[in-house]
Design a protein around this motif. Structure first.
Motif: not given
Length: 471
Positions: A40, A44, A175, A178, A181
């Motif tokens: 993750a 990012r 996910d 994620l 985000e």
């Protein structure tokens, strides 16, 4: 001008700032974060770097998050790999202890219930073929039809499809959060079989706060039978030719690709053509002639985008792969004849903004305008314009940063951030547009453009005006 978009997968070969900047300058329009690999934090960091470099290079670049899905895999071997010989017996069982040349574990024990004696299993994208000769409560006994080297965690498909695994796993649900985000522009759902799976993915994405558009990956036999319903539930499709070829047979894929791309355009959906498009460039600085033809044919079939996977994620020549794909796309786009009269004959419209969008393309084509400019809040006007095969560049001006990200995947469309003042009158608006086009070299004084917008300004779904303007 290249109309077809390029999607490039990020990985170890393309995640350092210098290489990624070269990829964007070489022509990448959308980067793919493959959630099958990496952590993750790595995703990012890559998304953050992409946005910083896109701003630095002044390139509109979108981000696509690709869910892993229920990839059915074998376990691992004591020696990391074994060699299977034709005719030998090989056991697939629920014991996840390291395997050897006689057996290996399964990470999906439900496979035993999904198959029957006589079925053929395809491992490692079809390189290894096993026929089931016996079923036990906790194992499958197979005979090797096509042998070779088999290494850890290779995928399993059943010839002809029919596996029951749902499209969304627990990992995929995490996910999706994620992806929300990170703020991806597109979310690809793997191994879709039914429209309901796309509805579920959309519900989860919206609940997580994501406005991403959803792409259904067509790689299961069942998806072909349910294609229209899946398209209706999605914003676009990816022709994922790797697993699809394993399930339906490689010879069936070219015709299916044409059918899927055609149907997507008819239903005003986006499309991506993927898998092994320039696979040789993982190790070679130039593509094969067959790969060049493959990419060009996808462009001529009307795909919105072509995608690079291992070529940019792990290959030795990631930048050269993008440059080669950009050259091929530009050449194919230039040779793609438009037949607007035949395509639009008898077309009916249900919305004013759709009629305005199509009228702009038809009028612009016959008048020979330099470009079409679409002011859009939601991107719908630009989407309808891009569904019609023409040689006209489309500049989509939007004040919405989310819509700007969506527009990066639309064929023929260049996204432009444009702060629209709702109080502006049409004369002031056209002055701003003229300044924008001329300063960027997209049009010159004396040339003619087509402009669409809505009155009153600043309201989504309100495109009701078409103007033909000489700069």
């Amino acid at each position: 001008m290249r109309h077809t978009k390029i999607v490039a997968t990020l990985g170890p070969a393309s995640s350092d700032p210098a290489t990624l900047e070269r990829l964007l300058l070489a022509g990448v329009d959308v980067v793919r974060l493959n959630f099958s690999h990496g952590t993750a934090d790595e995703h990012r960091a890559r998304a953050s770097l992409v946005r910083a470099l896109a701003q630095q290079t002044q390139r509109p670049v979108g981000i696509l998050g690709d869910l892993q899905g229920p990839k059915i895999r074998i376990g691992r071997f004591t020696t990391n790999a074994v060699t299977l010989s034709k005719g030998q017996r090989f056991r697939l069982d629920c014991d996840l202890a390291p395997g050897d040349a006689t057996r290996v574990g399964l990470d999906y024990p439900e496979l035993i219930d999904d198959v029957e004696v006589g079925d053929i299993l395809l491992l490692d994208d079809g390189k290894i073929r096993l026929q089931i000769v016996e079923k036990c409560a906790d194992a499958l006994i197979t005979q090797v039809l096509v042998g070779g080297t088999l290494s850890n965690h290779k995928g399993i498909n059943k010839l002809g499809g029919g596996l029951s695994a749902p499209a969304l796993t627990a990992k995929d649900r995490a996910d999706i959060a994620l992806a929300a985000e990170i703020g991806v522009d597109y979310l690809a759902v793997s191994f879709v079989k039914h429209a309901e799976e796309m509805h579920e993915a959309r519900h989860l994405a919206r609940a997580a706060g994501s406005r991403a558009r959803l792409i259904a990956k067509i790689e299961r036999v069942e998806a072909i039978a349910n294609l229209d319903a899946i398209l209706e539930a999605s914003d676009g499709v990816m022709v994922a030719r790797g697993d699809l070829a394993v399930e339906v047979g490689d010879a069936a894929v070219p015709a299916l690709q044409k059918r899927i791309l055609r149907r997507a355009r008819e239903m005003n959906r986006l499309s991506i053509t993927a898998t092994q498009m320039m696979e040789s460039m993982v190790h070679s600085p130039v593509p094969t002639r067959a790969e060049v033809s493959d990419v060009a044919n996808a462009v001529l079939d009307g795909t919105d985008a072509v995608m690079l996977s291992a070529e940019t994620a792990a290959g030795q020549y990631p930048v050269e792969a993008v440059e080669a794909m950009a050259r091929v796309c530009a050449e194919a786009d230039a040779s793609n004849d438009a037949h607007l009269d035949q395509e639009l004959l008898g077309r009916r419209f249900h919305r004013v903004d759709e009629a305005i969008a199509v009228s702009a393309v038809w009028s612009g084509y016959h008048l020979g305008v330099k470009a079409i400019v679409a002011l859009t809040q939601s991107g719908a006007t630009a989407l309808w314009m891009s569904r019609i095969a023409s040689i006209l560049p489309i500049y989509a001006l939007t004040p919405d940063p989310v819509t700007f990200g969506h527009l990066t995947l639309f064929r023929q469309v260049t996204p432009v951030r444009f702060d629209l003042n709702p109080a502006s009158d049409p004369a002031m608006l056209l002055t701003q547009i003229r300044t924008l086009l001329v300063s960027n070299g997209w049009a010159a004084p004396g040339e003619t453009i087509a402009v669409t917008f809505g009155e009153p300004m600043g309201q989504p779904g309100g495109s009701n005006t078409l103007k033909i303007v000489t700069l």
